[in-house]
Design a protein around this motif. Sequence first.
Motif, PDB file in Angstrom:
ATOM      1  N   ASP A 159      16.478  -3.472  10.824  1.00  0.00           N
ATOM      2  CA  ASP A 159      17.188  -2.339  11.414  1.00  0.00           C
ATOM      3  C   ASP A 159      16.973  -1.062  10.595  1.00  0.00           C
ATOM      4  O   ASP A 159      17.236   0.034  11.073  1.00  0.00           O
ATOM      5  CB  ASP A 159      18.681  -2.655  11.514  1.00  0.00           C
ATOM      6  N   LYS A 160      16.473  -1.218   9.364  1.00  0.00           N
ATOM      7  CA  LYS A 160      16.184  -0.075   8.503  1.00  0.00           C
ATOM      8  C   LYS A 160      14.729   0.364   8.612  1.00  0.00           C
ATOM      9  O   LYS A 160      14.315   1.295   7.921  1.00  0.00           O
ATOM     10  CB  LYS A 160      16.521  -0.415   7.047  1.00  0.00           C
ATOM     11  N   TRP A 161      13.958  -0.305   9.424  1.00  0.00           N
ATOM     12  CA  TRP A 161      12.561   0.069   9.617  1.00  0.00           C
ATOM     13  C   TRP A 161      12.473   1.351  10.458  1.00  0.00           C
ATOM     14  O   TRP A 161      13.449   1.750  11.113  1.00  0.00           O
ATOM     15  CB  TRP A 161      11.813  -1.057  10.321  1.00  0.00           C
ATOM     16  N   PRO A 162      11.310   1.996  10.483  1.00  0.00           N
ATOM     17  CA  PRO A 162      11.140   3.214  11.300  1.00  0.00           C
ATOM     18  C   PRO A 162      11.380   2.924  12.785  1.00  0.00           C
ATOM     19  O   PRO A 162      11.249   1.785  13.251  1.00  0.00           O
ATOM     20  CB  PRO A 162       9.681   3.601  11.046  1.00  0.00           C
ATOM     21  N   THR A 163      11.708   3.963  13.516  1.00  0.00           N
ATOM     22  CA  THR A 163      12.023   3.826  14.942  1.00  0.00           C
ATOM     23  C   THR A 163      10.875   3.198  15.718  1.00  0.00           C
ATOM     24  O   THR A 163      11.097   2.395  16.633  1.00  0.00           O
ATOM     25  CB  THR A 163      12.350   5.209  15.544  1.00  0.00           C
ATOM     26  N   PHE A 164       9.649   3.536  15.361  1.00  0.00           N
ATOM     27  CA  PHE A 164       8.474   2.984  16.045  1.00  0.00           C
ATOM     28  C   PHE A 164       8.466   1.456  15.964  1.00  0.00           C
ATOM     29  O   PHE A 164       8.302   0.763  16.976  1.00  0.00           O
ATOM     30  CB  PHE A 164       7.193   3.550  15.422  1.00  0.00           C
ATOM     31  N   SER A 165       8.680   0.924  14.772  1.00  0.00           N
ATOM     32  CA  SER A 165       8.677  -0.526  14.584  1.00  0.00           C
ATOM     33  C   SER A 165       9.864  -1.181  15.283  1.00  0.00           C
ATOM     34  O   SER A 165       9.734  -2.249  15.900  1.00  0.00           O
ATOM     35  CB  SER A 165       8.702  -0.863  13.090  1.00  0.00           C
ATOM     36  N   THR A 191       5.161   4.039   5.642  1.00  0.00           N
ATOM     37  CA  THR A 191       6.462   4.718   5.494  1.00  0.00           C
ATOM     38  C   THR A 191       7.379   4.096   4.447  1.00  0.00           C
ATOM     39  O   THR A 191       8.179   4.805   3.841  1.00  0.00           O
ATOM     40  CB  THR A 191       7.211   4.707   6.846  1.00  0.00           C
ATOM     41  N   ILE A 192       7.278   2.779   4.226  1.00  0.00           N
ATOM     42  CA  ILE A 192       8.220   2.097   3.334  1.00  0.00           C
ATOM     43  C   ILE A 192       7.532   1.278   2.250  1.00  0.00           C
ATOM     44  O   ILE A 192       7.770   1.453   1.059  1.00  0.00           O
ATOM     45  CB  ILE A 192       9.160   1.165   4.142  1.00  0.00           C
ATOM     46  N   TYR A 193       6.631   0.385   2.652  1.00  0.00           N
ATOM     47  CA  TYR A 193       6.124  -0.643   1.740  1.00  0.00           C
ATOM     48  C   TYR A 193       5.068  -0.138   0.755  1.00  0.00           C
ATOM     49  O   TYR A 193       5.160  -0.370  -0.446  1.00  0.00           O
ATOM     50  CB  TYR A 193       5.547  -1.815   2.546  1.00  0.00           C
ATOM     51  N   HIS A 194       4.012   0.478   1.309  1.00  0.00           N
ATOM     52  CA  HIS A 194       2.862   0.911   0.510  1.00  0.00           C
ATOM     53  C   HIS A 194       2.166  -0.270  -0.173  1.00  0.00           C
ATOM     54  O   HIS A 194       1.502  -0.111  -1.194  1.00  0.00           O
ATOM     55  CB  HIS A 194       3.282   1.966  -0.535  1.00  0.00           C
ATOM     56  N   ARG A 195       2.344  -1.444   0.384  1.00  0.00           N
ATOM     57  CA  ARG A 195       1.635  -2.670  -0.033  1.00  0.00           C
ATOM     58  C   ARG A 195       1.326  -3.424   1.254  1.00  0.00           C
ATOM     59  O   ARG A 195       2.188  -4.076   1.814  1.00  0.00           O
ATOM     60  CB  ARG A 195       2.478  -3.525  -0.980  1.00  0.00           C
ATOM     61  N   PHE A 196       0.075  -3.302   1.718  1.00  0.00           N
ATOM     62  CA  PHE A 196      -0.249  -3.743   3.075  1.00  0.00           C
ATOM     63  C   PHE A 196       0.009  -5.226   3.293  1.00  0.00           C
ATOM     64  O   PHE A 196       0.522  -5.612   4.342  1.00  0.00           O
ATOM     65  CB  PHE A 196      -1.711  -3.418   3.401  1.00  0.00           C
ATOM     66  N   TRP A 197      -0.354  -6.084   2.349  1.00  0.00           N
ATOM     67  CA  TRP A 197      -0.191  -7.521   2.564  1.00  0.00           C
ATOM     68  C   TRP A 197       1.285  -7.916   2.650  1.00  0.00           C
ATOM     69  O   TRP A 197       1.652  -8.811   3.415  1.00  0.00           O
ATOM     70  CB  TRP A 197      -0.911  -8.311   1.465  1.00  0.00           C
ATOM     71  N   ALA A 226       2.922  -3.532  10.934  1.00  0.00           N
ATOM     72  CA  ALA A 226       2.461  -3.568   9.533  1.00  0.00           C
ATOM     73  C   ALA A 226       1.923  -2.213   9.099  1.00  0.00           C
ATOM     74  O   ALA A 226       2.219  -1.731   7.993  1.00  0.00           O
ATOM     75  CB  ALA A 226       1.400  -4.653   9.364  1.00  0.00           C
ATOM     76  N   LEU A 227       1.137  -1.587   9.955  1.00  0.00           N
ATOM     77  CA  LEU A 227       0.595  -0.266   9.626  1.00  0.00           C
ATOM     78  C   LEU A 227       1.714   0.768   9.507  1.00  0.00           C
ATOM     79  O   LEU A 227       1.697   1.626   8.613  1.00  0.00           O
ATOM     80  CB  LEU A 227      -0.410   0.168  10.696  1.00  0.00           C
ATOM     81  N   ASN A 228       2.690   0.690  10.403  1.00  0.00           N
ATOM     82  CA  ASN A 228       3.790   1.647  10.406  1.00  0.00           C
ATOM     83  C   ASN A 228       4.678   1.515   9.175  1.00  0.00           C
ATOM     84  O   ASN A 228       4.972   2.512   8.490  1.00  0.00           O
ATOM     85  CB  ASN A 228       4.616   1.462  11.681  1.00  0.00           C
ATOM     86  N   ILE A 229       5.127   0.303   8.847  1.00  0.00           N
ATOM     87  CA  ILE A 229       6.025   0.134   7.700  1.00  0.00           C
ATOM     88  C   ILE A 229       5.282   0.268   6.375  1.00  0.00           C
ATOM     89  O   ILE A 229       5.881   0.611   5.355  1.00  0.00           O
ATOM     90  CB  ILE A 229       6.776  -1.209   7.762  1.00  0.00           C
ATOM     91  N   ASN A 230       3.982   0.025   6.402  1.00  0.00           N
ATOM     92  CA  ASN A 230       3.220   0.184   5.159  1.00  0.00           C
ATOM     93  C   ASN A 230       3.098   1.640   4.764  1.00  0.00           C
ATOM     94  O   ASN A 230       3.217   1.992   3.584  1.00  0.00           O
ATOM     95  CB  ASN A 230       1.828  -0.434   5.322  1.00  0.00           C
ATOM     96  N   ALA A 252       3.630  -5.849   3.757  1.00  0.00           N
ATOM     97  CA  ALA A 252       4.025  -5.316   5.073  1.00  0.00           C
ATOM     98  C   ALA A 252       3.556  -6.244   6.186  1.00  0.00           C
ATOM     99  O   ALA A 252       4.286  -6.495   7.155  1.00  0.00           O
ATOM    100  CB  ALA A 252       3.450  -3.916   5.272  1.00  0.00           C
ATOM    101  N   LEU A 253       2.343  -6.781   6.037  1.00  0.00           N
ATOM    102  CA  LEU A 253       1.799  -7.697   7.044  1.00  0.00           C
ATOM    103  C   LEU A 253       2.603  -8.992   7.099  1.00  0.00           C
ATOM    104  O   LEU A 253       2.882  -9.514   8.186  1.00  0.00           O
ATOM    105  CB  LEU A 253       0.332  -8.010   6.709  1.00  0.00           C
ATOM    106  N   ARG A 254       3.019  -9.490   5.918  1.00  0.00           N
ATOM    107  CA  ARG A 254       3.816 -10.724   5.881  1.00  0.00           C
ATOM    108  C   ARG A 254       5.149 -10.551   6.597  1.00  0.00           C
ATOM    109  O   ARG A 254       5.531 -11.379   7.438  1.00  0.00           O
ATOM    110  CB  ARG A 254       4.067 -11.128   4.426  1.00  0.00           C
ATOM    111  N   ASP A 255       5.847  -9.466   6.288  1.00  0.00           N
ATOM    112  CA  ASP A 255       7.162  -9.248   6.903  1.00  0.00           C
ATOM    113  C   ASP A 255       7.045  -8.915   8.388  1.00  0.00           C
ATOM    114  O   ASP A 255       7.893  -9.313   9.195  1.00  0.00           O
ATOM    115  CB  ASP A 255       7.907  -8.131   6.166  1.00  0.00           C
ATOM    116  N   ALA A 256       5.996  -8.187   8.750  1.00  0.00           N
ATOM    117  CA  ALA A 256       5.771  -7.873  10.167  1.00  0.00           C
ATOM    118  C   ALA A 256       5.479  -9.157  10.946  1.00  0.00           C
ATOM    119  O   ALA A 256       5.995  -9.359  12.048  1.00  0.00           O
ATOM    120  CB  ALA A 256       4.621  -6.888  10.322  1.00  0.00           C
ATOM    121  N   PHE A 257       4.660 -10.034  10.369  1.00  0.00           N
ATOM    122  CA  PHE A 257       4.336 -11.312  11.005  1.00  0.00           C
ATOM    123  C   PHE A 257       5.590 -12.143  11.239  1.00  0.00           C
ATOM    124  O   PHE A 257       5.799 -12.687  12.328  1.00  0.00           O
ATOM    125  CB  PHE A 257       3.346 -12.085  10.125  1.00  0.00           C
TER     126      PHE A 257
END
Length: 487
Positions: free
Chosen positions: A322-328, A291-297, A285-289, A299-304
Motif C-alpha cells: 500500500d506504500k508503493w507508487p500509485t502505478f504499482s 522510486t523506492i528500492y534502487h536494487r533491481f533484484w 519491478a521497474l516502477n518500485i526500483n 524489487a523483482l523478488r517483491d514484485a513477483f
Amino acid sequence: MVYGSVIRILGNLLLVEAALMIPSLLVSIYYDGSDKMAFIISIIITSLVGLIMSKSFKFSKGIKAREGLTIVAFGWILASFFGSLPFIFSGSIPSWVDAFFETVSGFTTTGATIIDNVEVVPKGILFWRSFTHWIGGMGILVFTVAILPTLGVGGFQIFKVESPGPQPDRIAPRIKDTAKILYMTYFVITILQIVLLLVGKMPFFDTIVHTFGTVGTGGFSINNASVGAYNSTYIHLVIGTFMILSGVNFSLYYSLFKGRWKEVIKNEELRLYLGIISMAVLLIALNINTTIYHRFWLALRDAFFQVGSIITTTGYATVDFDKWPTFSKTILFSLMFVGGCAGSTGGGMKNIRILVLLKLVKREISKIFHPRAVIPIKIGDRVLPNEVVAGITSFFTLYIMIFILGTIFISLEGIDFESSAGAVAATLGNIGPGLGLVGPARTFSQFSHVSKLLLSLFMLLGRLELFTIIALFAPSVWKNEILPKNR
C-alpha cells in the motif's frame, strides 16, 4: 425441490466438518491445550446437528440442478456458521459476527481477517483458521462428494455449481473419481511445498499453516507481518511459486501426468495467465526500483511475490504494498479482478472469462470491417456455444455492478473511496488484503457489523461465482417440480 435429500446431504456435510475439526483438537492438545474444550464442544454440537439432519430425512436419488444449487449455497453458509464455533467458544473472537466473518473468509479462501494481533491466538485456533483454507480451496462440497458414496448419484450437480469457471472439467467419467483425482493432485502439491519449506528451515507448524494458505490460495498467516516475517528470499520464492502453481487449472496437472504436454503448452488460458503475471511483475519491478528500492533484484523478488499473491487471490504479503507508487498499486488493484484460472483454487473473475471477453472485443472490431462475417469465439480448437459466451458477459456485467454498488454501500460508513473499493474488490474477488484501511498491514476490524455481514456475503458470492447465491432468490427454485403432461 426434494427437501429431504437436501437436508440429509447437508447433515452429512456437517458430520464431515465435525471430523475435520479433530486435527485442530489434536494440535491444541499437543501444544498447551488452552482451546481444546472449544473444539470438543464444537465437534459435539456439529456432530449432533449433522446426525439429526442426516438420519431424519430420506435420501432420494436423482438430484437435479435446483437441489445442487441449494445444497452448495446452504452448505457453505452452514459450514461457515458451525466452523465459527471454535473461535467463539475459545474466546479468540467473542463476537459472532466477527467469528462468522473470519470463518467465511477462511472457507472461501479470502484471507481477510478481523484479528488485529494474530500472534497471541492459541495454536489450535490458528491451525483451524488456516485449515479452513485448505478445506475450502478445493471446495467443501467437492470434498464431500469425493468421500461420501451417498452423493454419487447427484454429485455432478453439486460439482457443476461449486466448481470455479464457466464450464467445469470432468476428468473421469464418474464425478466421484474426478473429485478424487483433483484431491490427489491437491495432496501432492501440498506435500511438496511442505518439504521445500522445511528445507528452508521454516518451523514445522509455520510450514503447515502457510502451506494450507498457499495451496488453498487463502492467505491467513500466523504472523502480523504475514510472510514478510520470514526474512528469507528462499521462503518468499517457494511460497510465491506455489501460489502461482495453485492458480493453474488443476486438470492441466492431470494432463501432464498423462504425458499430454502439447495440450498444456497450447492452453490459451494458461498462456494468458502467465503472460499477465510476467508483464505485471516486470512493470512493477521497474516502477518500485526507480522510486523506492534502487536494487533491481530485490524489487523483482517483491514484485513477483505480490503479483503472484494478488492474481491468485492468496493475499500473503512480504511488504506493505500500500506504500508503493500509485502505478504499482493500480496494477495490483487491476489484478484483483482477474484472478486465477478456471478449475484452480484461486478466486476472481478467472482468466478464461477475461480471454473470452478479449476475443469478443476482437470480434466486434473485425465486424466493423467485415459486417457480414460469422466469427465464432474459439478457445483452442473448440467453438464456445453462444449460451456460454452470453453467460460470461452476464457474469462480467453482474460482477462490476455488485462491485460498484458494494463500494457505494461501504462508503456510507464514511470510509474513503480507496478503502471502500479495496474492501469490496478484496472480498468479492476472495483476495484478502485490499488498499487503504484494508491494506496488507491492517485488518477489517474497523468495519461495522452490518458491513462485515455484507462483506461476508461478497466473499460467498465470489467463491460461488455469483449466480449460485443470487439464484436462491428465484421463486422457481423453491416450487415443487411440475412435469409436462407428455412425459
